[in-house]
Write an enzyme that holds these catalytic residues in place. Structure first.
Site, mmCIF file in Angstrom:
data_model
loop_
_atom_site.group_PDB
_atom_site.id
_atom_site.type_symbol
_atom_site.label_atom_id
_atom_site.label_comp_id
_atom_site.label_asym_id
_atom_site.label_seq_id
_atom_site.Cartn_x
_atom_site.Cartn_y
_atom_site.Cartn_z
ATOM 1 N N THR A 126 4.044 10.940 3.836
ATOM 2 C CA THR A 126 2.707 11.526 3.649
ATOM 3 C C THR A 126 2.344 12.483 4.785
ATOM 4 O OG1 THR A 126 2.039 9.475 2.562
ATOM 5 C CG2 THR A 126 0.271 10.925 3.320
ATOM 6 N N SER A 132 -0.489 12.120 -2.584
ATOM 7 C CA SER A 132 0.132 11.775 -3.878
ATOM 8 C C SER A 132 1.172 12.829 -4.263
ATOM 9 C CB SER A 132 -0.933 11.715 -4.968
ATOM 10 O OG SER A 132 -1.885 10.738 -4.668
ATOM 11 N N PHE A 156 -0.741 8.372 8.223
ATOM 12 C CA PHE A 156 -0.798 7.040 7.598
ATOM 13 C C PHE A 156 0.557 6.331 7.654
ATOM 14 C CE2 PHE A 156 -4.266 8.844 4.607
ATOM 15 C CZ PHE A 156 -5.303 8.307 5.367
ATOM 16 N N ILE A 157 1.277 6.474 8.736
ATOM 17 C CA ILE A 157 2.632 5.911 8.767
ATOM 18 C C ILE A 157 2.623 4.451 9.243
ATOM 19 C CG2 ILE A 157 5.001 6.236 9.635
ATOM 20 C CD1 ILE A 157 3.729 8.450 7.654
ATOM 21 N N ARG A 245 8.212 -0.242 -4.572
ATOM 22 C CA ARG A 245 6.999 -0.594 -5.315
ATOM 23 C C ARG A 245 7.072 -2.029 -5.840
ATOM 24 N NH1 ARG A 245 6.136 5.394 -8.147
ATOM 25 N NH2 ARG A 245 5.093 6.255 -6.315
ATOM 26 N N ARG A 270 -16.392 -28.914 -2.872
ATOM 27 C CA ARG A 270 -17.794 -28.492 -2.730
ATOM 28 C C ARG A 270 -18.669 -29.087 -3.837
ATOM 29 N NH1 ARG A 270 -21.624 -26.564 0.761
ATOM 30 N NH2 ARG A 270 -23.024 -25.060 -0.263
ATOM 31 N N GLU A 365 2.292 3.439 -1.413
ATOM 32 C CA GLU A 365 3.458 3.499 -2.330
ATOM 33 C C GLU A 365 3.046 4.046 -3.696
ATOM 34 O OE1 GLU A 365 5.562 3.299 0.217
ATOM 35 O OE2 GLU A 365 6.934 2.575 -1.313
ATOM 36 N N THR A 367 -0.745 5.576 -5.539
ATOM 37 C CA THR A 367 -2.010 4.960 -5.974
ATOM 38 C C THR A 367 -1.856 4.431 -7.409
ATOM 39 O OG1 THR A 367 -2.791 7.044 -6.911
ATOM 40 C CG2 THR A 367 -3.354 6.612 -4.593
HETATM 41 C C1 LIG Z 1 -2.836 1.784 5.448
HETATM 42 C C2 LIG Z 1 -1.948 2.815 4.856
HETATM 43 C C3 LIG Z 1 -0.577 2.767 5.089
HETATM 44 C C4 LIG Z 1 0.240 3.771 4.586
HETATM 45 N N1 LIG Z 1 1.590 3.754 4.875
HETATM 46 C C5 LIG Z 1 2.339 4.842 4.599
HETATM 47 C C6 LIG Z 1 3.674 4.963 5.082
HETATM 48 O O1 LIG Z 1 4.207 4.063 5.734
HETATM 49 N N2 LIG Z 1 4.352 6.102 4.820
HETATM 50 C C7 LIG Z 1 3.811 7.138 4.116
HETATM 51 O O2 LIG Z 1 4.485 8.154 3.947
HETATM 52 N N3 LIG Z 1 2.557 7.050 3.607
HETATM 53 C C8 LIG Z 1 1.815 5.933 3.853
HETATM 54 N N4 LIG Z 1 0.514 5.850 3.379
HETATM 55 C C9 LIG Z 1 -0.025 6.954 2.607
HETATM 56 C C10 LIG Z 1 -0.276 6.624 1.154
HETATM 57 O O3 LIG Z 1 0.934 6.498 0.461
HETATM 58 C C11 LIG Z 1 -1.202 7.715 0.583
HETATM 59 O O4 LIG Z 1 -2.487 7.507 1.168
HETATM 60 C C12 LIG Z 1 -1.288 7.683 -0.924
HETATM 61 O O5 LIG Z 1 -0.058 8.045 -1.487
HETATM 62 C C13 LIG Z 1 -2.380 8.626 -1.448
HETATM 63 O O6 LIG Z 1 -2.353 9.882 -0.833
HETATM 64 P P1 LIG Z 1 -3.719 10.476 -0.232
HETATM 65 O O7 LIG Z 1 -4.295 9.443 0.648
HETATM 66 O O8 LIG Z 1 -3.434 11.800 0.364
HETATM 67 O O9 LIG Z 1 -4.668 10.630 -1.461
HETATM 68 P P2 LIG Z 1 -4.713 11.839 -2.528
HETATM 69 O O10 LIG Z 1 -3.344 12.133 -2.985
HETATM 70 O O11 LIG Z 1 -5.528 12.932 -1.966
HETATM 71 O O12 LIG Z 1 -5.491 11.138 -3.714
HETATM 72 C C14 LIG Z 1 -6.920 10.985 -3.749
HETATM 73 C C15 LIG Z 1 -7.289 10.426 -5.117
HETATM 74 O O13 LIG Z 1 -6.877 11.360 -6.142
HETATM 75 C C16 LIG Z 1 -6.035 10.685 -7.059
HETATM 76 N N5 LIG Z 1 -5.010 11.586 -7.573
HETATM 77 C C17 LIG Z 1 -4.191 12.419 -6.870
HETATM 78 N N6 LIG Z 1 -3.345 13.044 -7.678
HETATM 79 C C18 LIG Z 1 -3.609 12.620 -8.932
HETATM 80 C C19 LIG Z 1 -3.067 12.896 -10.212
HETATM 81 N N7 LIG Z 1 -2.051 13.738 -10.392
HETATM 82 N N8 LIG Z 1 -3.589 12.242 -11.280
HETATM 83 C C20 LIG Z 1 -4.621 11.380 -11.126
HETATM 84 N N9 LIG Z 1 -5.166 11.078 -9.946
HETATM 85 C C21 LIG Z 1 -4.667 11.670 -8.854
HETATM 86 C C22 LIG Z 1 -5.432 9.522 -6.292
HETATM 87 O O14 LIG Z 1 -4.975 8.505 -7.150
HETATM 88 C C23 LIG Z 1 -6.599 9.098 -5.427
HETATM 89 O O15 LIG Z 1 -7.449 8.264 -6.164
HETATM 90 C C24 LIG Z 1 -0.300 4.815 3.809
HETATM 91 C C25 LIG Z 1 -1.696 4.842 3.556
HETATM 92 C C26 LIG Z 1 -2.503 3.887 4.075
HETATM 93 C C27 LIG Z 1 -3.984 3.962 3.817
#
Ligand SMILES: Cc1cc2nc3c(=O)[nH]c(=O)nc-3n(C[C@H](O)[C@H](O)[C@H](O)COP(=O)(O)OP(=O)(O)OC[C@H]3O[C@@H](n4cnc5c(N)ncnc54)[C@H](O)[C@@H]3O)c2cc1C
Length: 384
Positions: A126, A132, A156-157, A245, A270, A365, A367
């Site tokens: 990310t 995403s 967010f790693i 996943r 309880r 992994e 959303t």
């Molecule tokens: C605590 C934590 C640990 C993490 N660990 C890791 C890690 O180790 N390595 C790593 O690489 N990443 C990691 N992540 C990142 C995580 O995988 C991303 O946050 C996630 O994939 C979503 O990306 P984003 O936050 O940029 O949200 P966005 O992609 O901006 O999404 C925002 C919203 O829009 C929706 N959306 C986006 N595209 C679409 C679509 N095509 N159709 C419908 N809805 C959509 C999403 O579902 C979400 O609801 C971590 C995140 C957190 C919070």
């Protein structure tokens, strides 16, 4: 059709349950949740006893078992404690990229310390502008002689700042069309010059796990640190998700189970209106719904793992398992808080922590919306 775990799997389940019961101390979990610390001692012990990398071949300090055995451990660990369990099972996060695609040298060097609980790993996919959608990346790796020079920022790693290495997705050919064919995966040791990590800040749950922004500034690594093939990084990470996943589904399942177990014990003790609250039919129906959802989540998660171990990679089934188990964890933990009433809202009674820890499984992994996209495209196929 056979739904029984075999003898070895039952033994692993029992051993994982006993280890977690003995080591995952409730007071320690509450303390580490407050101080946001990784459970180092427990992680090391879990590594020494072979609970980490159980799905690696023995040659890399694993036990030569499958994804199913790995998720049995995850399920048990997270049910005993959502925070400690999650931290321990994800201590080896993304190491499967090395396992499935890495060269023999990379496997020999990096997998044994991870399995032995001596090194954490991380997957750096990310970026601030690409979550995403990782079909194009701003992090670049340019070839200079027999080295890669990496520049960019990942966010967010998980295990960021603690890991010994990261599997980093980089744009190695920015001109490539489509751009994802110009993405490669490169292993970067955390102690290379130019690598730095900074905590992303306070978060809702999983406080025992580090979440960092990792920066790469003119970081030089040998060309041999390429994981798999140049230009195949995007495809490799999608394949990795097919496995990871299922692990997140098991994490969710365990968290849901742990919240349910606590609520079940509580309602039998309880008393209100002169009765145990378990005697109210509404309580019984809540428990029936929770138990049914957990049963379904377990069936689909274990099926996805078993299927993977048969060599049948099925992104639809994996996404269904992850989506369903994650929703179940959030719903069951929510209902567990409700069943404990005001006490459920209190930190001491744990279910609020399980709830906070559950939510991330619907986000990382991929959303839940991304899981639905995967399922829908498999269901619909190509159409005009
Ligand atoms: C605590 C934590 C640990 C993490 N660990 C890791 C890690 O180790 N390595 C790593 O690489 N990443 C990691 N992540 C990142 C995580 O995988 C991303 O946050 C996630 O994939 C979503 O990306 P984003 O936050 O940029 O949200 P966005 O992609 O901006 O999404 C925002 C919203 O829009 C929706 N959306 C986006 N595209 C679409 C679509 N095509 N159709 C419908 N809805 C959509 C999403 O579902 C979400 O609801 C971590 C995140 C957190 C919070």
């Amino acid at each position: 059709m056979e739904f029984e775990l075999n003898r070895e799997q039952k033994e692993i389940q029992k051993a994982a349950r006993e280890f977690a019961r003995g080591e995952f101390d409730r007071e320690l979990a509450l303390e580490l949740d407050k101080s946001h610390e990784f459970p180092k001692k427990i992680w090391r012990k879990a590594g020494e006893l072979g609970f980490i990398g159980i799905h690696y071949p023995e040659a890399y300090s694993g036990q030569g078992l499958g994804v199913l055995e790995n998720i049995i451990v995850a399920d048990e660990f997270c049910a005993q404690d959502s925070s400690i369990g999650s931290a321990v099972i994800l201590s080896s996060f993304a190491s499967e990229c090395v396992l499935r695609f890495g060269s023999e040298d990379l496997k020999q060097k990096f997998l044994p310390p991870v399995a032995e609980g001596k090194m954490l790993s991380g997957g750096a996919f990310t970026e601030p502008g690409h979550g995403s959608d990782i079909t194009y990346l701003d992090t670049t790796a340019a070839r200079d002689g027999d080295e890669w020079v990496i520049n960019g920022t990942k966010t967010f790693i998980t295990n960021g700042g603690l890991a010994g290495f990261y599997c980093v997705l980089c744009q190695t050919d920015p001109e490539s069309s489509p751009p994802y064919r110009g993405i490669s995966m490169i292993l970067v040791e955390a102690d290379r010059e130019g690598v730095s990590a900074a905590d992303v800040g306070d978060k809702m749950g999983i406080h025992l796990m580090a979440t960092a922004e990792v920066n790469f500034k003119d970081v030089r690594v040998p060309a041999a640190n390429l994981i798999g093939e140049e230009g195949r990084g995007f495809y490799q990470v999608l394949e990795f998700f097919d496995e990871s996943r299922i692990l997140v589904a098991a994490q969710a399942l365990g968290i849901g189970q742990g919240a349910y177990d606590r609520a079940l014990a509580y309602v039998k003790e309880r008393e209100q209106f002169g009765k145990k609250i378990a005697q109210f039919q509404v309580t019984q129906h809540k428990l029936a719904d929770m138990a049914t959802k957990l049963e379904l989540a377990r069936l689909i998660t274990y099926k996805a793992a078993w299927n993977y171990d048969q060599g049948r990679i099925d992104p639809k089934l994996t996404s269904m398992a992850k989506m369903y188990a994650a929703r179940t964890a959030v719903e069951v933990a929510d209902e567990a808080i409700q069943l404990l009433g005001g006490y459920g809202y209190m930190t001491e009674y744990e279910v609020e922590r399980f709830y906070r820890d559950a939510k991330i499984t619907e986000i990382y992994e991929g959303t839940k919306e991304i899981q639905k996209n995967t399922i829908a495209s498999a269901v619909l196929g190509k159409f005009k």
